[in-house]
Design a protein around this motif. Structure first.
Motif, PDB file in Angstrom:
ATOM      1  N   SER A  79       0.940 -58.550  14.471  1.00  0.00           N
ATOM      2  CA  SER A  79       1.255 -60.033  14.587  1.00  0.00           C
ATOM      3  C   SER A  79       2.580 -60.120  15.239  1.00  0.00           C
ATOM      4  O   SER A  79       2.826 -60.826  15.777  1.00  0.00           O
ATOM      5  N   ALA A  80       3.189 -58.887  15.022  1.00  0.00           N
ATOM      6  CA  ALA A  80       4.638 -58.735  15.348  1.00  0.00           C
ATOM      7  C   ALA A  80       5.031 -58.728  16.935  1.00  0.00           C
ATOM      8  O   ALA A  80       5.673 -59.354  17.611  1.00  0.00           O
ATOM      9  N   ALA A  81       3.686 -58.379  17.763  1.00  0.00           N
ATOM     10  CA  ALA A  81       3.663 -58.545  19.184  1.00  0.00           C
ATOM     11  C   ALA A  81       3.639 -60.152  19.439  1.00  0.00           C
ATOM     12  O   ALA A  81       4.295 -60.365  20.469  1.00  0.00           O
ATOM     13  N   GLY A  82       3.161 -61.058  18.729  1.00  0.00           N
ATOM     14  CA  GLY A  82       3.130 -62.306  18.994  1.00  0.00           C
ATOM     15  C   GLY A  82       4.630 -62.905  18.602  1.00  0.00           C
ATOM     16  O   GLY A  82       4.954 -64.009  19.365  1.00  0.00           O
ATOM     17  N   VAL A  83       5.123 -62.528  17.563  1.00  0.00           N
ATOM     18  CA  VAL A  83       6.434 -62.861  17.237  1.00  0.00           C
ATOM     19  C   VAL A  83       7.396 -62.543  18.385  1.00  0.00           C
ATOM     20  O   VAL A  83       8.349 -63.128  18.830  1.00  0.00           O
ATOM     21  N   GLY A  84       7.166 -61.131  18.876  1.00  0.00           N
ATOM     22  CA  GLY A  84       8.118 -60.848  20.041  1.00  0.00           C
ATOM     23  C   GLY A  84       7.840 -61.659  21.217  1.00  0.00           C
ATOM     24  O   GLY A  84       8.748 -61.688  21.951  1.00  0.00           O
ATOM     25  N   GLU A  85       6.805 -62.366  21.356  1.00  0.00           N
ATOM     26  CA  GLU A  85       6.581 -63.260  22.277  1.00  0.00           C
ATOM     27  C   GLU A  85       7.295 -64.759  22.057  1.00  0.00           C
ATOM     28  O   GLU A  85       7.153 -65.615  22.809  1.00  0.00           O
ATOM     29  N   GLY A  86       7.884 -64.940  20.740  1.00  0.00           N
ATOM     30  CA  GLY A  86       8.375 -66.192  20.590  1.00  0.00           C
ATOM     31  C   GLY A  86       7.673 -66.989  19.464  1.00  0.00           C
ATOM     32  O   GLY A  86       8.067 -68.324  19.115  1.00  0.00           O
ATOM     33  N   ALA A  87       6.489 -66.386  18.921  1.00  0.00           N
ATOM     34  CA  ALA A  87       5.710 -67.255  18.167  1.00  0.00           C
ATOM     35  C   ALA A  87       6.297 -67.337  16.727  1.00  0.00           C
ATOM     36  O   ALA A  87       6.774 -66.220  16.287  1.00  0.00           O
ATOM     37  N   ARG A  88       6.557 -68.715  16.190  1.00  0.00           N
ATOM     38  CA  ARG A  88       7.318 -68.918  14.789  1.00  0.00           C
ATOM     39  C   ARG A  88       6.377 -69.607  13.968  1.00  0.00           C
ATOM     40  O   ARG A  88       6.666 -69.655  12.706  1.00  0.00           O
ATOM     41  N   THR A  89       5.380 -70.086  14.325  1.00  0.00           N
ATOM     42  CA  THR A  89       4.353 -70.934  13.287  1.00  0.00           C
ATOM     43  C   THR A  89       2.882 -70.599  13.374  1.00  0.00           C
ATOM     44  O   THR A  89       2.426 -69.729  14.123  1.00  0.00           O
ATOM     45  N   GLY A  90       1.956 -71.089  12.682  1.00  0.00           N
ATOM     46  CA  GLY A  90       0.883 -71.046  12.459  1.00  0.00           C
ATOM     47  C   GLY A  90      -0.043 -71.547  13.604  1.00  0.00           C
ATOM     48  O   GLY A  90      -1.099 -71.242  13.676  1.00  0.00           O
ATOM     49  N   PHE A  91       0.597 -72.532  14.475  1.00  0.00           N
ATOM     50  CA  PHE A  91      -0.142 -72.831  15.726  1.00  0.00           C
ATOM     51  C   PHE A  91      -0.366 -71.571  16.839  1.00  0.00           C
ATOM     52  O   PHE A  91      -1.473 -71.662  17.362  1.00  0.00           O
ATOM     53  N   ALA A  92       0.368 -70.508  16.809  1.00  0.00           N
ATOM     54  CA  ALA A  92      -0.045 -69.317  17.578  1.00  0.00           C
ATOM     55  C   ALA A  92      -1.426 -68.735  16.794  1.00  0.00           C
ATOM     56  O   ALA A  92      -2.182 -68.170  17.511  1.00  0.00           O
ATOM     57  N   PHE A 149       2.907 -78.208  12.214  1.00  0.00           N
ATOM     58  CA  PHE A 149       3.515 -76.917  12.294  1.00  0.00           C
ATOM     59  C   PHE A 149       5.105 -76.412  12.437  1.00  0.00           C
ATOM     60  O   PHE A 149       5.450 -75.450  12.417  1.00  0.00           O
ATOM     61  N   LYS A 150       5.944 -77.405  12.442  1.00  0.00           N
ATOM     62  CA  LYS A 150       7.381 -77.296  12.481  1.00  0.00           C
ATOM     63  C   LYS A 150       7.691 -76.457  13.755  1.00  0.00           C
ATOM     64  O   LYS A 150       8.622 -75.751  13.540  1.00  0.00           O
ATOM     65  N   ILE A 151       7.127 -76.916  14.838  1.00  0.00           N
ATOM     66  CA  ILE A 151       7.237 -75.689  15.770  1.00  0.00           C
ATOM     67  C   ILE A 151       8.510 -76.202  16.634  1.00  0.00           C
ATOM     68  O   ILE A 151       9.616 -75.096  16.554  1.00  0.00           O
TER      69      ILE A 151
END
Length: 483
Positions: free
Chosen positions: A351-364, A25-27
């Motif tokens: 999904s922007a809410a997850g990005v706001g929490e730091g999510a950057r990959t499909g693992f989220a 996932f390139k986390i």
């Protein structure tokens, strides 16, 4: 997202991958961690879980040509199933923190414009057909080529417009902003609260949630958005149990009597691919499919670009990683939504809410999709988050996306005016597609007026022509005698 936060989230020298999952996932290479991905997955789910309630209400409240209605329990199951499967597929195949579920707006078109003309099976068949045609556009490379043809400032404007749009959605969903009834005979379309003033416990929960969220963000607390959602849900449950509240809206925050509910898969597979052609004229069917494709096409484009930009994943040319696969999965989601009678599924701006929490990959997405899968059996427990507790996340993320406005050259009118229209039209018309269309048309027009028509990519000319038809759909329908 502020520059200081981006520097923190995305170190210049990424640590080595911890394990095979990290490498896949390139986390680490994207400057994320498993903790951030998990928090992001939870935040995205809780921010968009309302679709489990709203989609059945919209589709279940409508009747088809023969007076038939879809079962609410079956609709809830179908909605959760498609969201779970396609979100996980997007995570594994597209490696973006981009969740998918039944598209708002598209489901209203199905319920109130398409279904009255035919049976539900025929209406869902049109959704499947729309999804298949989008997949064809992806396979031929046309959909990806259109996205690459858009100038970078317009992509940034799309992100900013989406930020304002989802913040507006947050204010409206929470009841902080409401539409003034027409009987008021006023030229002001919206107002503060339900009567021009804030009143009631639900609004208080939202206001406290906004203050809590922005306070945590300002202090750069990890998990700020998720902490706010969970905290305000608990507060809402306490308030609901002690105060006399008429309505919270779609979701009432109370501990459910039953935690587990059995899913009902009765609607799966109930669609007729070409049945619509036997119920109404061919030109009507073509125009309906055209409207669905155009809305889905550009809503997804705006969402994918906006989420990728906010996550800092666009390359130097503004391109989205794995774009071909991402768009193909999104098209397949439309097919899956129609085949399950859940309406067209598409990428979700929440999904922007997850990005706001730091999510950057499909693992989220594995987390978000897993929660949607749990919702098949735990719907009573997982749908207790009221909109007033989730909406502050949309307001906060709207701010984070708004910061990209600084990258647009506002002194250069040939890009500034289209950018402004893109940004303004999205929230003012409650549509991502309308904003993109307005920006495209303005960009082509201004370039032509300035004698720079040759600088416009031919795909933008084609897309703008389609948008011209889209905005003029009523006279076009009258021209062809479509009612």
């Amino acid at each position: 997202m502020p520059d200081t936060q981006k520097v923190t989230d995305r170190p210049s020298a990424a640590p080595p991958a911890a394990n095979s999952v990290d490498r896949f996932f390139k986390i680490s290479s994207r400057g994320s961690t498993f903790g951030r991905e998990i928090r992001g997955g939870f935040a995205t789910f809780f921010t968009m879980a309302y679709i489990l309630v709203l989609n059945p209400i919209i589709l279940g409240s409508a009747k088809d040509k023969f007076g038939h209605q879809l079962d609410a329990v079956q609709l809830t199951t179908a909605t959760a199933l498609v969201a779970a499967v396609m979100t996980i597929i997007m995570g594994v195949g597209g490696n973006l923190p981009l969740a998918l579920a039944a598209g708002l707006g598209l489901n209203a078109v199905v319920a109130f414009q398409i279904a009255p003309l035919m049976s539900w099976d025929d209406a869902m068949g049109l959704i499947v057909l729309e999804g298949l045609l989008i997949c064809v556009l992806v396979v031929t490379g046309l959909r990806e080529a259109v996205m690459h043809a858009i100038p970078q400032p317009l992509k940034q404007a799309i992100s900013v417009g989406i930020g304002l749009f989802i913040a507006f959605i947050g204010f409206v969903d929470a009841g902080f902003v409401t539409r003034i009834p027409d009987v008021a005979h006023t030229t002001v379309p919206v107002q503060l609260g339900g009567t021009g003033a804030l009143a009631g416990w639900p609004i208080l929960v939202f206001c406290l949630g906004v203050l809590l969220t922005i306070g945590l963000l300002a202090r750069k607390v990890k998990g700020a958005i998720l902490i706010s959602i969970v905290t305000m849900t608990i507060v809402a449950i306490i308030i609901n149990s002690t105060a006399d509240i008429k309505s919270w809206g779609l979701t009432t925050p109370k501990v459910p009597d039953d935690v587990v509910a059995s899913p009902d898969f009765g609607l799966l597979g109930h669609f007729s691919l070409f049945g619509a052609f036997g119920e109404t004229s061919a030109i009507t069917v073509v125009l309906l499919v055209f409207t669905l494709i155009l809305s889905d096409f550009f809503d997804t484009m705006g969402t994918v670009v906006g989420i990728s930009a906010e996550a800092g994943l666009l390359d130097e040319e503004g391109k989205v990683p794995n774009l071909g696969r991402v768009l193909l999965i999104d098209g397949a989601a439309a097919v899956a939504g129609g085949a399950a009678s859940a309406s067209s599924s598409t990428s979700y701006i929440e999904s922007a809410a997850g990005v706001g929490e730091g999510a950057r990959t499909g693992f989220a997405n594995l987390v978000t999709g897993g929660l949607f899968a749990l919702a098949l059996f735990l719907t009573p427990l997982l749908t207790i988050v009221p909109l007033q507790a989730a909406a502050p996340a949309l307001v906060a993320v709207g701010f984070l996306m708004m910061t990209q406005v600084k990258h647009i050259d506002w002194d250069k009118y040939e890009i500034a005016i289209p950018a402004f229209l893109t940004i303004a039209v999205m929230p003012f018309t409650y549509s991502i597609t309308n904003g993109i269309g307005a920006g495209f048309l303005a960009y082509v027009l201004i370039k032509t007026v300035l004698g720079k028509a040759k600088d416009v990519h031919w795909l933008l000319w084609g897309a703008s022509a389609l948008f011209l038809v889209y905005f003029a759909i009523d006279p076009v329908e009258q021209l062809f005698g479509v009612k």
